[in-house]
Design an enzyme around this catalytic site. Structure first.
Site, mmCIF file in Angstrom:
data_model
loop_
_atom_site.group_PDB
_atom_site.id
_atom_site.type_symbol
_atom_site.label_atom_id
_atom_site.label_comp_id
_atom_site.label_asym_id
_atom_site.label_seq_id
_atom_site.Cartn_x
_atom_site.Cartn_y
_atom_site.Cartn_z
ATOM 1 N N ASP A 99 -7.025 -10.401 12.877
ATOM 2 C CA ASP A 99 -5.697 -9.174 12.704
ATOM 3 C C ASP A 99 -6.600 -7.541 12.464
ATOM 4 O OD1 ASP A 99 -4.485 -11.799 12.743
ATOM 5 O OD2 ASP A 99 -3.431 -11.128 10.301
ATOM 6 N N ASP B 46 -7.369 -3.431 4.026
ATOM 7 C CA ASP B 46 -6.529 -2.471 3.235
ATOM 8 C C ASP B 46 -6.089 -2.797 1.654
ATOM 9 O OD1 ASP B 46 -4.203 -4.020 4.595
ATOM 10 O OD2 ASP B 46 -3.806 -2.238 5.647
ATOM 11 N N ASP C 69 -1.147 -4.539 11.309
ATOM 12 C CA ASP C 69 -1.878 -5.844 11.808
ATOM 13 C C ASP C 69 -2.212 -6.349 13.153
ATOM 14 O OD1 ASP C 69 -2.072 -5.913 8.976
ATOM 15 O OD2 ASP C 69 -0.049 -6.987 9.034
ATOM 16 N N CYS D 134 -0.588 -0.776 5.841
ATOM 17 C CA CYS D 134 0.197 -1.585 6.516
ATOM 18 C C CYS D 134 0.824 -1.183 8.245
ATOM 19 C CB CYS D 134 0.466 -2.447 6.282
ATOM 20 S SG CYS D 134 -0.835 -3.681 4.893
ATOM 21 N N HIS E 5 -6.555 -8.690 5.566
ATOM 22 C CA HIS E 5 -6.193 -7.082 5.572
ATOM 23 C C HIS E 5 -7.224 -6.994 5.063
ATOM 24 C CE1 HIS E 5 -2.564 -8.871 8.120
ATOM 25 N NE2 HIS E 5 -2.999 -9.091 8.672
HETATM 26 N N1 ABU Z 1 -1.857 -7.153 4.566
HETATM 27 C C1 ABU Z 1 -2.239 -6.501 3.404
HETATM 28 C C2 ABU Z 1 -2.710 -7.367 2.401
HETATM 29 C C3 ABU Z 1 -3.419 -7.547 1.062
HETATM 30 C C4 ABU Z 1 -2.830 -7.716 -0.007
HETATM 31 O O1 ABU Z 1 -1.963 -8.396 0.188
HETATM 32 O O2 ABU Z 1 -4.359 -7.976 -0.962
#
Ligand code: ABU
Length: 694
Positions: free
Chosen positions: A518, A571, A432, A675, A569
């Site tokens: 981020d 990912d 991040d 992450c 985010h």
């Molecule tokens: N840090 C990834 C979190 C993404 C999500 O909660 O979908």
């Protein structure tokens, strides 16, 4: 084997040395003999390389005592130290050293022919970053002890934080037969002597390496060898320790993880029953371990082979060679703030590994406020166990793994001219706060106040990489003020209906006043990177990235996911798996307009299956889609959370080898497998996977 090199009966020690100095050295590609004594043999190479690696851990100024066949000297040259000093006693070997020097790229200062006893004082006190001692026991009586005479003198030549290692195979080859294990041999014969030399026991360790001496080797008949590791402590300990009174035994293996050592020391400090002197000793131990962790984590290699380090990651899928895995030490609950209103997952079981809801979440959310400060140690330990396991699994695949600084106390208020955060978060999710894009390491602005300083946990690693890789570029995006005006606090109060109405205008809790992103909002596909417009990354942030990276030939594309009410985010939403293939989130379709580029270039999309375990741990602020937060470690290999068997099946059907590791205990520390990692080196290039841009 006993040692009386040169049959020197009747001579005093000085005369014995003088005789040795002028004795003819016979050397061929397999061995070096002096006076018919087997001084060194080629099979020692992996062992010598390991010694070199230890001595060069800090790079800097490294002293090598004994040139021999030049095996370690060659390794030290490859490790690119700043200064390489060699002391050599035998004239004939010294001549060979001169020839060697003329073929070397990095400067060598050679002293000799002279014994260390006569030349060590030429070296300034506190000037060496590393020492490798490998002299032959010229005097018979000193067969098992000559290294300690040297160390007692040389220790003061080391800088605080310096590292020393030594080799005495003619001694270990004999002693190993008298002790059952390396551990007992070391604890009985080496440790007390090293302590007498002034080295604190907490700074002494060893590792074992495999060797293959030929069956007829005159001085060594074991298939392992010991590499002692002695560090000079920083600050306090260096003044006070003239050797410990009590000998602390060194475990067979180095501490399973140095962070476990730090944990032990931290626990000791917090135990109320301790006396003041015990506290002070534990604090010193903590400081030393902290430094050791930083040093240990700063340079790594695999199988004793010196590593040429390179910052290079252009894709999400190139063979992973070096990576950072986070640590959960001192992890805290996220404080409530304009960029984040954390809440208890009502469905979340308190035992994160249970599939079914234990209703704990609803009990907590009904009866208790959102917690503050440091998480319980048991939670931290559980997360660390899974993070350590991931690190081990990656290492077993030959990937070098670094860890951030575990000693930072995140349970500390931070105050800037613009805001106060009552505590910080943790350093589990390097993904991040920092990203590698090609040869650039880029520190993100971050979007949350409690994460403002998070990148500092990775700074030792970044700084070490900057020293080791002369091509690396180190960039830090401008830190936002994070003042109240930078956020739209009212966004949190919008009811669901309004949010649905507004979701297509992509306004979130972070305004456009300052660039914000981020690092995990970015994903890499060679020349092209995709950046998600989200509540952790605004348009200004994407524009900043575009202007900063396009001069490097990198094309920056915004991607939007209009059905994600609180995107953060990329990912768990849009995960490139290999050239031409992206894993997508069925709940979060990408805007068709943003997919055009991928479609035009023949990319394919596969939808993630519903998570097998969709119950989020009650304190996790991530979505259930951590199930698709997979870590691709090569074009054919993916690491997946152990319970997510549907994901495993999907990826296997696509031809991937899938490695399953348990990771749910990490979820409440900010994320999943992707992450919690940050790629430093992948075996890939700046390829163009989207030649059809228009
Ligand atoms: N840090 C990834 C979190 C993404 C999500 O909660 O979908």
């Amino acid at each position: 084997m006993n040692c009386d090199p040169g049959n020197q009966k009747g001579l005093n020690d000085r005369e014995k040395r003088q005789k040795w100095a002028i004795s003819e050295a016979v050397v061929n590609s397999d061995r070096l003999d002096i006076n018919n004594y087997p001084v060194m043999q080629r099979w020692e190479t992996p062992f010598m390389m390991e010694l070199a690696k230890v001595a060069c851990e800090n790079r800097g100024r490294v002293l090598e005592v004994g040139f021999g066949m030049g095996i370690s000297a060659r390794a030290i040259q490859q490790l690119q130290v700043q200064e390489h000093i060699i002391l050599e006693a035998n004239k004939s070997v010294f001549d060979k050293l001169q020839t060697f020097i003329s073929s070397c790229n990095h400067p060598i200062v050679a002293h000799g022919p002279a014994f260390w006893q006569d030349s060590i004082d030429l070296i300034q006190d506190e000037s060496l970053d590393g020492i490798l001692y490998d002299a032959y026991p010229v005097v018979w009586d000193e067969q098992h002890t000559h290294q300690f005479d040297f160390i007692a003198k040389a220790y003061k030549k080391m800088l605080p934080g310096g590292i020393l290692t030594y080799c005495n195979l003619t001694s270990f080859g004999v002693l190993r037969g008298r002790y059952d294990t390396w551990e007992t041999l070391f604890n009985e014969t080496q440790l007390p002597q090293l302590i007498k030399c002034g080295i604190p026991s907490t700074c002494i360790n060893f590792k074992i390496v495999s060797v293959s001496p030929p069956p007829d080797c005159e001085y060594y008949n074991y298939d392992t060898a010991i590499v002692p590791i002695c560090r000079k402590p920083f600050s306090a300990l260096s003044d006070t320790s003239k050797g410990d009174e009590q000998v602390t035994k060194v475990p067979l293996l180095p501490p399973a993880s140095a962070s476990a050592g730090i944990l032990r020391a931290t626990n000791k400090i917090s135990a109320l029953k301790m006396t003041a002197s015990e506290i002070s000793k534990a604090e010193q131990e903590l400081q030393t371990l902290k430094k050791q962790v930083m040093r240990k984590t700063s340079l790594w290699s695999v199988d004793g082979k010196p590593v040429t380090r390179r910052v290079n990651a252009w894709t999400q899928w190139g063979n992973l060679k070096e990576v950072v895995v986070g640590v959960a030490d001192n992890g805290c609950f996220i404080p409530t703030q304009p960029a984040c209103h954390p809440s208890v997952n009502r469905e979340g079981g308190s035992n994160t590994t249970h599939k079914s809801s234990a209703d704990a979440g609803s009990v907590i959310s009904d009866e208790l406020p959102w917690p503050k400060g440091r998480k319980k140690q048991a939670k931290i330990d559980a997360a660390n166990a899974q993070l350590d396991n991931l690190a081990k699994v990656l290492e077993q695949r030959g990937i070098r793994v670094l860890r951030p600084d575990p000693s930072i106390n995140w349970d500390r208020e931070i105050k800037t001219p613009f805001f106060t955060a009552e505590n910080q978060f943790c350093c589990v999710c390097g993904r991040d706060s920092v990203i590698t894009i090609g040869n650039i390491i880029l520190e993100a602005t971050m979007s949350r106040r409690d994460r403002y300083f998070e990148v500092m946990a990775f700074r030792d690693i970044i700084s070490e990489l900057h020293k080791s890789d002369k091509n690396m570029l180190w960039k830090a995006a401008p830190k936002p003020t994070m003042r109240d005006g930078m956020y739209r606090e009212e966004w949190w109060d919008l009811d669901l209906e309004t949010r649905y109405k507004r979701m297509h205008d992509f306004t979130f809790c972070v305004s456009e006043d300052e660039p914000v992103f981020d690092a995990a909002d970015i994903t890499r596909c060679g020349k092209d990177i995709f950046v998600q417009l989200s509540m952790t990354c605004n348009r200004a942030g994407i524009e900043w990235l575009r202007r900063e990276l396009s001069p490097h030939g990198i094309r920056v594309h915004m991607v939007r996911f209009p059905y994600d009410l609180a995107p953060s985010h990329l990912d768990c939403t849009f995960v490139p798996l290999r050239p031409g293939l992206v894993l997508t989130n069925p709940d979060r379709p990408c805007m068709e307009e943003d997919l055009k580029l991928l479609r035009k270039n023949g990319w394919r999309f596969i939808e993630a299956p519903p998570p097998v375990n969709s119950v989020r741990p009650w304190a996790s602020q991530s979505s259930k889609w951590l199930s698709m937060n997979v870590l691709v470690i090569g074009p054919h290999t993916v690491v997946v959370e152990a319970e997510e068997t549907s994901m495993k099946q999907l990826l296997e059907n696509e031809g991937f080898e899938v490695i399953s590791v348990p990771f749910r205990d990490v979820y409440e520390f900010g994320g999943g497998l992707h992450c919690a990692t940050w790629d430093i080196e992948r075996d890939d290039r700046m390829d163009d996977f989207f030649p059809n841009q228009h």
